[in-house]
Design an enzyme around this catalytic site. Structure first.
Site, PDB file in Angstrom:
ATOM      1  N   ASP A 176       0.829  -1.060   0.008  1.00 27.08           N
ATOM      2  CA  ASP A 176      -0.039  -0.071  -0.371  1.00 27.08           C
ATOM      3  C   ASP A 176       0.695   1.303  -0.045  1.00 27.08           C
ATOM      4  O   ASP A 176       2.099   0.973   0.209  1.00 27.08           O
ATOM      5  CB  ASP A 176      -0.765  -0.057   1.182  1.00 27.08           C
ATOM      6  CG  ASP A 176      -1.727   1.221   1.258  1.00 27.08           C
ATOM      7  OD1 ASP A 176      -2.350   1.552   0.341  1.00 27.08           O
ATOM      8  OD2 ASP A 176      -2.172   1.589   2.563  1.00 27.08           O
ATOM      9  N   THR A 178      -0.146   5.014   1.093  1.00 34.07           N
ATOM     10  CA  THR A 178      -0.620   5.843   2.460  1.00 34.07           C
ATOM     11  C   THR A 178      -0.478   5.123   3.589  1.00 34.07           C
ATOM     12  O   THR A 178      -1.008   4.167   4.025  1.00 34.07           O
ATOM     13  CB  THR A 178      -1.662   6.413   2.348  1.00 34.07           C
ATOM     14  OG1 THR A 178      -1.773   7.118   0.891  1.00 34.07           O
ATOM     15  CG2 THR A 178      -2.051   7.404   3.435  1.00 34.07           C
ATOM     16  N   PHE A 325     -18.369  14.149   2.614  1.00 35.20           N
ATOM     17  CA  PHE A 325     -17.376  13.568   1.529  1.00 35.20           C
ATOM     18  C   PHE A 325     -17.772  12.389   1.503  1.00 35.20           C
ATOM     19  O   PHE A 325     -18.071  11.439   2.472  1.00 35.20           O
ATOM     20  CB  PHE A 325     -16.089  13.763   2.036  1.00 35.20           C
ATOM     21  CG  PHE A 325     -15.066  13.071   1.047  1.00 35.20           C
ATOM     22  CD1 PHE A 325     -14.390  13.830   0.022  1.00 35.20           C
ATOM     23  CD2 PHE A 325     -14.691  11.707   1.055  1.00 35.20           C
ATOM     24  CE1 PHE A 325     -13.734  13.219  -1.014  1.00 35.20           C
ATOM     25  CE2 PHE A 325     -13.731  11.073   0.064  1.00 35.20           C
ATOM     26  CZ  PHE A 325     -13.351  11.995  -0.814  1.00 35.20           C
ATOM     27  N   THR A 379      -3.753  17.042  -3.867  1.00 33.97           N
ATOM     28  CA  THR A 379      -4.325  18.426  -3.825  1.00 33.97           C
ATOM     29  C   THR A 379      -5.756  18.412  -3.787  1.00 33.97           C
ATOM     30  O   THR A 379      -6.507  17.474  -3.791  1.00 33.97           O
ATOM     31  CB  THR A 379      -4.258  18.708  -5.675  1.00 33.97           C
ATOM     32  OG1 THR A 379      -4.886  17.732  -6.265  1.00 33.97           O
ATOM     33  CG2 THR A 379      -2.684  19.074  -5.984  1.00 33.97           C
ATOM     34  N   THR A 458      -2.216   1.553  -4.796  1.00 35.16           N
ATOM     35  CA  THR A 458      -2.829   2.525  -3.861  1.00 35.16           C
ATOM     36  C   THR A 458      -4.437   3.141  -4.390  1.00 35.16           C
ATOM     37  O   THR A 458      -4.681   2.890  -5.595  1.00 35.16           O
ATOM     38  CB  THR A 458      -1.969   3.855  -4.000  1.00 35.16           C
ATOM     39  OG1 THR A 458      -2.589   4.844  -3.112  1.00 35.16           O
ATOM     40  CG2 THR A 458      -1.549   4.302  -5.483  1.00 35.16           C
ATOM     41  N   GLY A 459      -5.026   3.722  -3.555  1.00 33.73           N
ATOM     42  CA  GLY A 459      -6.130   4.434  -4.096  1.00 33.73           C
ATOM     43  C   GLY A 459      -6.100   5.788  -4.482  1.00 33.73           C
ATOM     44  O   GLY A 459      -6.815   6.525  -4.863  1.00 33.73           O
ATOM     45  N   ASP A 460      -4.789   6.389  -4.437  1.00 34.73           N
ATOM     46  CA  ASP A 460      -4.346   7.752  -4.720  1.00 34.73           C
ATOM     47  C   ASP A 460      -4.530   7.936  -6.159  1.00 34.73           C
ATOM     48  O   ASP A 460      -4.654   6.894  -6.859  1.00 34.73           O
ATOM     49  CB  ASP A 460      -3.131   7.901  -4.114  1.00 34.73           C
ATOM     50  CG  ASP A 460      -3.250   9.013  -2.960  1.00 34.73           C
ATOM     51  OD1 ASP A 460      -4.268   8.948  -2.504  1.00 34.73           O
ATOM     52  OD2 ASP A 460      -2.306   9.249  -2.238  1.00 34.73           O
ATOM     53  N   LYS A 546      -7.159  -4.948  -5.081  1.00 36.21           N
ATOM     54  CA  LYS A 546      -5.871  -5.155  -4.672  1.00 36.21           C
ATOM     55  C   LYS A 546      -5.779  -6.712  -4.345  1.00 36.21           C
ATOM     56  O   LYS A 546      -4.798  -7.507  -4.595  1.00 36.21           O
ATOM     57  CB  LYS A 546      -5.783  -4.543  -3.269  1.00 36.21           C
ATOM     58  CG  LYS A 546      -5.549  -3.170  -3.659  1.00 36.21           C
ATOM     59  CD  LYS A 546      -5.170  -2.282  -1.857  1.00 36.21           C
ATOM     60  CE  LYS A 546      -5.108  -0.803  -2.078  1.00 36.21           C
ATOM     61  NZ  LYS A 546      -4.609  -0.234  -0.842  1.00 36.21           N
ATOM     62  N   ASP A 566      -1.416  -1.194   5.955  1.00 39.61           N
ATOM     63  CA  ASP A 566      -1.572  -0.494   7.379  1.00 39.61           C
ATOM     64  C   ASP A 566      -2.981  -0.321   7.799  1.00 39.61           C
ATOM     65  O   ASP A 566      -3.380  -0.031   8.658  1.00 39.61           O
ATOM     66  CB  ASP A 566      -1.007   0.635   7.419  1.00 39.61           C
ATOM     67  CG  ASP A 566      -1.442   1.965   6.717  1.00 39.61           C
ATOM     68  OD1 ASP A 566      -1.467   3.009   7.397  1.00 39.61           O
ATOM     69  OD2 ASP A 566      -1.808   1.674   5.509  1.00 39.61           O
TER      70      ASP A 566
END
EC number: 7.6.2.1
Length: 828
Positions: A176, A178, A325, A379, A458-460, A546, A566
């Protein structure tokens, strides 16, 4: 209480208080009871309740929680070494049956031959290493204890005792981003207003603008340009300070019982004991930054929030509506009313992909978002819209109407909110950095040198993931990066795969959506190409995706995989991998508790694999093969003995001798192999290339097994024939000579197998020898005590032992001299 999955109510009578409980499949609300009724909406459904204090609310319980919905059923993990030993045990079983049949055949099938067959099966049953499982399990428990006691990786927890050897066989590491590669500690780095950008070194300018904007009573007296920049900065900072879900919590002094008390409202609003709580560390970072530039969030409740200006003035804003959100909307909004002016403002912030269509036309947002992402910054776009009283009232009416509708409620509510999200004024673009964990770069470098291929899931967003891959040296500076273009159809996927096929030795970056399309139409081709890459980055990945990637690698490559993460969204990936490692991070202990191994920092994985993985695999391989050898050698002696005496199914050793051989006489030296090591920890970390040999499985293979079988046959034959040649008139002397020589041979073979001596190994050798010598006095029925104290006995035993062991010592010396293993070249 009625059916849990239907809306029902019940009265619980308690002598001093009556509660009314309302249950839905997602909510449990406890209210104190009174006589009048009140309309309450739960999960957007209207219900009649008695008004009163809400004592507790349970939201999203059981299978409705995000963590459970993202978690797959864990599988039982079996190590590759165990599977290999199972294959060898099957081969030994076939050898047992074949040997018994050969003996009966040579006997000529005389008399009840089937009875003799079963006798031979029992006589040679030592070929099947019954004690192998016990020795290995005890060894694995010892490895786990050593890992947890290692001071170089403090806080490491071994949650399984079945697969420590897997740490030494890994080919793919799926990580992962983050909280695993990064610290999950956000630091505000950049504020961009379109015409001007502020970084960490120019934050004091923002602070001066904020101080001046709140101190000037008549702002129109300022020069025009100064006023414009100041007002824009003021608006941007105010928006960031208001548009969030952060709550300030004040820690008061210890209470009467010594427990720390928390209070959300403290009229002093002192900075020393204030902490911020929020669902995301990004939110806290933004609010902490506004505090650093002079605008501080001091209080928040359901209906209002209060900010403190640089001059100490408290500014109150009433919260009229909050739009939280969600992963679908990728943005959050809030409508507030300024108490002093009565102005109503709608603030919104979110990801650039969601906000670019909402804000007014501009020519800088997309470019600057890309620039910040390339710097590795996360961002957020911030915008606002001023509302008149009429506009707000009209929105409230339509919003409430939509929330009360029975059909398509979610769609109608979203449509009403979207009607407000039009032509919003773009205020600023913020950049927050998630710093890399300590020693991530050297650790990834070490893993890459060890031949482990690293995939980052990653989900980013794509740009941020690519930047972190570069800054963490997941992708080395000399490597090219192939960014897989977004594809939505089979044809596009085919073209893009062909373009990627022409690239050589370049890292792959692909988004979750494109990955889904490729796996749907070209699964085998995609996995084959991706496995050739030195590194792969999958961004915008869901938790189930994943886990799916892990299973694909296992299925297509057959190699051992390791997943490290994590958070709760990494649990399914960790459970799917052959070896799961969890990091105790800021996202809780879900990953840590679901994993096979739990560590506190990513850098600890280097020592866990290079040192403990190596030792566990090498030791288990040596231990497993030696236990097999111990059974094979005595079975060979039995076969020679039966052959000499006309294939009679008579046992060579009886009673205590057989029990003692497998336990007190040889158990401790054999088990002491779990302390052996071929390379010092420092050397294993300095030369991670040594790890590549482990993944080839050369320490335990049919080749090494065959060598041990030949050694067992040679030694068993020498011991038995030697004793038969040297025995005198009585048969009892054959037993005494051969058994003593057997025990000495086993002790010497353990010494031959050991590569690095430990003081406990020496103790085990002499203790076992001492136990055997001491027990000779009690074994009158097996040994002639008068004979075993003679010089004749000693020289015959010594001669047989030397002939059985000396050639092996010479062969080992010659092999080390002319064909040394890679690690011995380093140690010398």
């Amino acid at each position: 209480i009625g059916d849990f999955f239907s809306f029902s109510a019940a009265l619980l009578w308690v002598p001093w208080l009556v509660y009314r409980i309302v249950i839905t499949c997602r909510f449990l609300i406890l209210l104190s009871y009174s006589s009048s009724t009140h309309l309450v909406k739960i999960h957007n459904q209207p219900f009649l309740f008695s008004p009163g204090t809400v004592i507790g609310v349970v939201i999203y319980t059981g299978k409705e929680t995000r963590s459970v919905m993202n978690t797959s059923n864990p599988k039982n993990k079996v190590g590759l070494l165990d599977l290999e030993l199972n294959q060898l045990t099957k081969a030994l079983f076939l050898a047992l049956v074949a040997l018994s049949i050969v003996m009966v055949t040579l006997q000529g099938f005389v008399g009840p031959w089937y009875r003799n067959l079963f006798r031979f099966l029992l006589l040679f049953s030592y070929i099947i290493p019954i004690s192998l499982r016990v020795n290995l399990d005890m060894g694995k428990a010892a490895y786990g204890w050593m890992i947890m006691k290692d001071d170089n990786i403090p806080g490491t927890v071994v949650r399984t005792s079945t697969i420590p050897e897997e740490l030494g066989r890994l080919v793919y590491l799926l990580t992962d981003k983050t909280g695993t590669l990064t610290q999950n500690e956000m630091i505000f780095k950049r504020l961009h207003l379109g015409t001007v950008s502020y970084g960490t070194d120019t934050m004091d300018e923002i602070q001066n603008h904020i101080i001046s904007s709140y101190s000037q009573q008549a702002p129109f007296q300022s020069p025009k340009v100064r006023k414009t920049v100041s007002s824009r900065i003021h608006e941007a900072v105010k928006a960031i300070a208001l548009c969030h879900n952060v709550t300030p919590v004040y820690e008061s002094h210890a209470g009467v019982n010594g427990e720390t008390e928390y209070a959300e409202v403290d009229q002093n609003f002192s900075d020393e004991n204030r902490t911020y709580q929020a669902s995301s560390p990004d939110e806290v970072a933004l609010v902490q930054w506004t505090e650093s530039v002079g605008l501080t969030l001091v209080n928040r409740d359901l209906t209002s929030m209060q900010l403190k200006s640089p001059g100490g003035q408290i500014l109150t804003y009433y919260i009229l509506q909050v739009f939280p959100f969600t992963s679908e909307s990728k943005r959050m909004g809030i409508i507030v009313r300024d108490e002093s002016t009565g102005e109503i403002t709608f603030y919104m912030k979110g990801a650039d992909v969601a906000m670019s269509t909402i804000v007014q036309y501009n020519d800088w947002l997309e470019e600057e978002c890309g620039n910040m992402a390339r710097e590795g910054l996360r961002t957020l776009v911030v915008a606002k819209k001023s509302l008149t009283e009429e506009q707000h009232q009209d929105f409230e009416n339509r919003y409430n109407q939509a929330k009360l509708s029975i059909h398509d409620r979610a769609l109608k509510v979203a449509a009403v909110v979207e009607s407000l999200e039009r032509e919003m004024e773009l205020l600023c673009l913020t950049g927050v950095e998630d710093q890399l964990q300590a020693d991530v770069r050297p650790t990834l470098e070490m893993l890459r040198n060890a031949g482990i291929k690293i995939w980052m899931l990653t989900g980013d967003k794509l740009e941020t993931a690519t930047c972190i891959a570069k800054s963490s040296h997941l992708v080395s500076r000399t490597q090219d990066i192939h960014i897989f273009r977004p594809v939505i159809s089979r044809g596009e996927a085919h073209l893009e795969l062909n373009a990627f096929r022409r690239k050589h030795d370049c890292a792959l970056v692909i988004s979750g959506d494109s990955l889904e399309v490729c796996l749907k139409y070209y699964e085998h081709e995609f996995v084959e190409l991706a496995c050739q890459c030195p590194a792969v980055v999958c961004c915008r990945c869901s938790p189930t995706q994943k886990a799916h990637i892990v299973k694909l690698l296992q299925h297509h490559t057959g190699k051992r995989t390791c997943a490290i993460g994590d958070g709760g969204n990494d649990v399914s990936m960790i459970q799917a991998a052959d070896c799961g490692i969890g990091i105790e991070g800021k996202e809780g202990k879900q990953a840590s508790l679901a994993a096979d191994f739990s560590i506190t920092q990513f850098k600890h994985i280097g020592r866990l694999l290079m040192v403990h993985g190596r030792n566990s695999y090498k030791r288990s391989a040596a231990l497993g093969q030696f236990v097999m050898h111990r059974g094979l050698i005595i079975s060979t002696m039995q076969a020679v003995f039966s052959s000499v005496f006309y294939f009679a199914s008579i046992p060579l050793y009886q009673g205590f001798l057989m029990v003692g051989y497998a336990t007190i006489y040889t158990m401790f030296p054999v088990f002491s192999l779990v302390l052996d090591q071929d390379v010092k920890p420092e050397m294993a970390l300095l030369y991670p290339e040594l790890y590549k040999d482990l993944t080839k499985g050369r320490s335990l293979s049919f080749k090494t097994f065959l060598i041990w079988v030949l050694i067992s046959i040679y030694q068993g034959g020498i011991l038995m024939y030697g004793a038969l040649l040297l025995f005198e008139s009585e048969f009892v002397h054959v037993v005494a000579i051969s058994f003593t020589a057997l025990i000495l041979t086993e002790l010497l073979m353990v010494a031959l197998t050991i590569r690095t001596w430990h003081w406990l190994m020496v103790v085990a050798e002499f203790f076992s020898l001492g136990c055997y010598v001491a027990s000779l006095a009690f074994l009158n029925e097996y040994f002639d005590v008068a004979f075993i104290t003679t010089v004749t006995f000693l020289w015959k035993v010594s001669a047989i032992t030397v002939v059985s062991c000396l050639p092996l010592y010479i062969l080992k010396y010659l092999k080390r001299k002319f064909s040394p293993p890679s690690y011995s070249k380093l140690t010398s």
